[in-house]
Design an enzyme around this catalytic site. Structure first.
Site, PDB file in Angstrom:
ATOM      1  N   GLN A  11      43.618  75.557  49.028  1.00  8.86           N
ATOM      2  CA  GLN A  11      44.803  76.058  48.331  1.00  8.86           C
ATOM      3  C   GLN A  11      46.047  75.900  49.199  1.00  8.86           C
ATOM      4  O   GLN A  11      47.096  75.428  48.734  1.00  8.86           O
ATOM      5  CB  GLN A  11      44.596  77.536  47.975  1.00  8.86           C
ATOM      6  N   ASP A  35      49.788  86.725  44.945  1.00  3.52           N
ATOM      7  CA  ASP A  35      48.396  86.514  44.530  1.00  3.52           C
ATOM      8  C   ASP A  35      47.939  87.826  43.894  1.00  3.52           C
ATOM      9  O   ASP A  35      48.618  88.862  44.016  1.00  3.52           O
ATOM     10  CB  ASP A  35      47.550  86.151  45.776  1.00  3.52           C
ATOM     11  N   CYS A  41      48.782  81.081  43.524  1.00  2.00           N
ATOM     12  CA  CYS A  41      47.605  80.197  43.553  1.00  2.00           C
ATOM     13  C   CYS A  41      46.935  80.120  42.191  1.00  2.00           C
ATOM     14  O   CYS A  41      46.228  79.161  41.906  1.00  2.00           O
ATOM     15  CB  CYS A  41      46.627  80.677  44.613  1.00  2.00           C
ATOM     16  N   ARG A  77      46.260  70.500  43.984  1.00  2.00           N
ATOM     17  CA  ARG A  77      44.881  70.759  44.433  1.00  2.00           C
ATOM     18  C   ARG A  77      44.074  69.475  44.332  1.00  2.00           C
ATOM     19  O   ARG A  77      43.280  69.143  45.202  1.00  2.00           O
ATOM     20  CB  ARG A  77      44.228  71.852  43.564  1.00  2.00           C
ATOM     21  N   ARG A  89      32.174  77.877  47.663  1.00  2.00           N
ATOM     22  CA  ARG A  89      32.993  79.094  47.469  1.00  2.00           C
ATOM     23  C   ARG A  89      32.061  80.275  47.663  1.00  2.00           C
ATOM     24  O   ARG A  89      31.077  80.426  46.922  1.00  2.00           O
ATOM     25  CB  ARG A  89      33.615  79.108  46.079  1.00  2.00           C
ATOM     26  N   HIS A 105      41.449  80.395  52.255  1.00  2.00           N
ATOM     27  CA  HIS A 105      41.445  79.507  51.078  1.00  2.00           C
ATOM     28  C   HIS A 105      42.191  78.234  51.511  1.00  2.00           C
ATOM     29  O   HIS A 105      43.299  77.958  51.056  1.00  2.00           O
ATOM     30  CB  HIS A 105      42.110  80.198  49.880  1.00  2.00           C
TER      31      HIS A 105
END
Ligand code: CP
Ligand code: NVA
Length: 311
Positions: free
Chosen positions: A137, A229, A269, A297, A107, A134
Site C-alpha cells: 500500500q 484509514d 487506502c 496498487r 495477508r 502494509h
C-alpha cells in the site's frame, strides 16, 4: 533479466518495508512508473510462473490486483483463504508451497507468519498486510504522491487516525524518500515505538522530519496531503464501539481539511467507512486521489513481482 531491466531487491523478499534499501525503493518506484507507462513490454515477464495468494483476512484491492498482475505479466495465481498454519505449522505450509509455486503473497494477522513463510519457503514472499505493516500500500501511495506532487522532498503528508500498519509503512517510506510526515492520533494510539525509532533514523539521514502528535492543528500545519484509514482495523472489530468515541474528533471532514495547506490532497487506502473516519464530502472532493492509489496498487505490485522473480 526481463525487458526494460528490473531493479534488484537483495533481501529476495518483501516481507516488510525494511526489505528494501533506500536505493532499491527509489529504483522500484521508478520501475513501477515504467511498467505503468509501457505495460506491453512486460506481457511475458512471469511466463510459466505461478503465485500463491494466501489471505487470512478479507481483501478486494490486494487480492484482485495481485491476480490481475499475474495474468497481465503472463503468469497465473492460486488462492487460499483462511488461517495459515492452522492445520500444520507455517514452516510446513511454506515448504509445501515452494515445491509447487514460485512466490508467496500473504495477508496475515501476525507479522511473524509472514517472516516464517519467508524464512522457510526459499521463495520470495510479499507482505500483503500484517498487524505491523502494509508495505505494498505504501509503495502505491508514494507513487501516487510523486505523480501529484512531482517529487517527495519539501512536501508534507499528514496521517490522521490510528498509528497502525498503514501509518507504519507510510512513515518508513516517507522517511526514506525525503517527505515530511506527521502522524496525528488520539492519545494511546500513537505508532509503535520501535518502528518510529527506525523511521526517525531514516528521516535524520534524509533531511526530513517525522512529527507524532495528538494535536490536529500542529500536525496538519503546512500538510499538502492528508491521509486517513479505518479506526478499527481487521481483527479489531470488537474495539470499534470504544474507538468510535475516542477517534471522533479526528474525523477527516471539510473543517479538518482547512487546517492543512490549501488544495491539500486527500488519500485513503480503502475500504473507507464514510461518515466515520472520513466524510463523503472529503472523499468525493476534487483533491481526493483514492482511486489513483487503488490503481497504482496494480502497477507497483507488477514491478515488485517482476523484480523479485527476475532471473
Ligand atoms: N487497501 C487495501 O489493502 O485494500 P484491501 O483490504 O481491499 O486489499
Ligand atoms: N488498517 C487497515 C487497512 C486495510 C487495508 C486494516 O488493517 O484493516
Amino acid at each position: 533479466m526481463p525487458p526494460g531491466g528490473a531493479p534488484c531487491i537483495a533481501a529476495g523478499s518483501f516481507s516488510s518495508d525494511f526489505d528494501l534499501t533506500q536505493p532499491e525503493l527509489l529504483d522500484l518506484l521508478a520501475f513501477a512508473a515504467e511498467v505503468k507507462r509501457r505495460p506491453a513490454l512486460y506481457r511475458s515477464a512471469l511466463k510459466n510462473r505461478i503465485l500463491s495468494l494466501l489471505f487470512e483476512k478479507p481483501s478486494l484491492r490486494t487480492r484482485i490486483t495481485f491476480e490481475v498482475a499475474a495474468k497481465q505479466l503472463g503468469g497465473d495465481s492460486i488462492q487460499s483463504i483462511g488461517p495459515i498454519g492452522g492445520r500444520e505449522p507455517v514452516k510446513d505450509v511454506a515448504r509445501n508451497l515452494s515445491r509447487w509455486t514460485d512466490l508467496i503473497v500473504a495477508r496475515t494477522f501476525k507479522q511473524k507468519t509472514v517472516d516464517d513463510l519467508a524464512r522457510w519457503s526459499g521463495r520470495p514472499v510479499i507482505n500483503a498486510l500484517s498487524d505491523l505493516y502494509h508495505p505494498c500500500q505504501a509503495l502505491a501511495d508514494m507513487l501516487t504522491l510523486k505523480e501529484h506532487w512531482g517529487g517527495w522532498h519539501g512536501h508534507k503528508l499528514a496521517f490522521v487516525g490510528d498509528g497502525n500498519n498503514v501509518a507504519h509503512s507510510l512513515m518508513l517510506d516517507c522517511a526514506r524518500l525525503g517527505a515530511d510526515i506527521a502522524v496525528i492520533t488520539p492519545p494511546k494510539y500513537e505508532p509503535n515505538e520501535g518502528i518510529l525509532g527506525q523511521a526517525r533514523g531514516f528521516a535524520q539521514r534524509n533531511g526530513c522530519t517525522i512529527q507524532v502528535t495528538n494535536d490536529l492543528a500542529e500536525g496538519l500545519s503546512n500538510a499538502d496531503a492528508v491521509y486517513t484509514d479505518v479506526w478499527a482495523s481487521m481483527g479489531q472489530e470488537h474495539e470499534a464501539f470504544d474507538r468510535a468515541r475516542l477517534f471522533a474528533p479526528y474525523q477527516v471532514n471539510i473543517e479538518l481539511m482547512k487546517l492543512a495547506a490549501p488544495g491539500a490532497l486527500f488519500l485513503h487506502c480503502l475500504p473507507a467507512h464514510r461518515e466515520e473516519e472520513v466524510t463523503d464530502a472529503v472523499i468525493e472532493s476534487k483533491t481526493s486521489v483514492v482511486f489513483d492509489q487503488a490503481e497504482n496498487r496494480l502497477h507497483v505490485q507488477k514491478a515488485l513481482l517482476v523484480t523479485l522473480l527476475a532471473e
